[in-house]
Design an enzyme around this catalytic site. Sequence first.
Site: not given
Length: 329
Positions: A147, A253, A186, A162-163, A168
């Site tokens: 997904h 970073r 998707d 990502g959730d 996205k």
Amino acid sequence: MADKIFTILDLIDLDLKEHNSLNLRCIAGRKGLTREISIPDINRPMGAIMGFFEDFAYQRIQLFGRGEASYLRRLHERSETHTIREMFKYNMPCCIFTHNLSPNEEFLAISEAAQCPILQTSLGSANFSSRLMRILSEIFAPSQSIHGVLVEVYGLGILLLGDSGVGKSETALELIMRGHRLVADDVVEIHCVNGNILVGAGANKIIGHHMEIRGLGIINITHLFGVRAIRDRKEVQLVVKLETWDPEKSYDRLGSEEHTMEILEVNIPKLEIPVKPGRNIPIIIETAAMNERLKSMGYNAAKEFNKNILKWIESDTVRSVFFGYDDII
């Protein structure tokens, strides 16, 4: 290709174009078109038609070139067809004749009785073999559905993860508007080719190159932005995970730590990008793509930065020790 049956009919029906086309047509044995291809390889059956059946790789697709076809003609002239009849006792997937060669009527009759498909192609043996092996290697390659969104940015295949609701598709849409290309939205179907190359494509061709944008609905990227904004498949070379900004989490970073994600036993470079208002995620992904290309060319900005810092510290320390504190003041 786990638990999926691929037949001779599936091979003929493949929607292949230009340099991938096999130009196949069935000239006999149509009742056997449902025979399964279980091994993604080919066999040149000269030994079998000469009567040598020890170690006969009958499970593979049998390829007849000019040499095999010439020997078949000699057998027909001598009325020596017993080796042909013996060969068709084996459950071969099919026989393919290259160069538009056609076997004699007796050969076709034997194949009809055995219900073994006989196919013909206009391609030469070497060209056809390379195309067929490339296609079968992709079809039988291990696969996994993920997904996410797959885009091409500056020639680099980037898989956005990502959730749900993290942005996205919106990020991909902005990248498309900036001139990059969408591969799949998707659900991304990923195949491992040659054991170390991951190739991603849309899981469904019918709904491919469509995108769901919350509040807007389904949009057709091809119709909105043209064919320049899409491509059918792309190698996955970088994974970018988008996540909601967590103030308690310490993010990298300097970029000195290299993270990877394992997909189908292949490790792909991975970045975690926190999302919050004010951050221009598409520009960050563009920069990440260019930076990854620099790494592939042998230049690592983070390592170069660390090296320069160490040189500066060492030179400053050496200068202080050499002159001494009294000399400096």
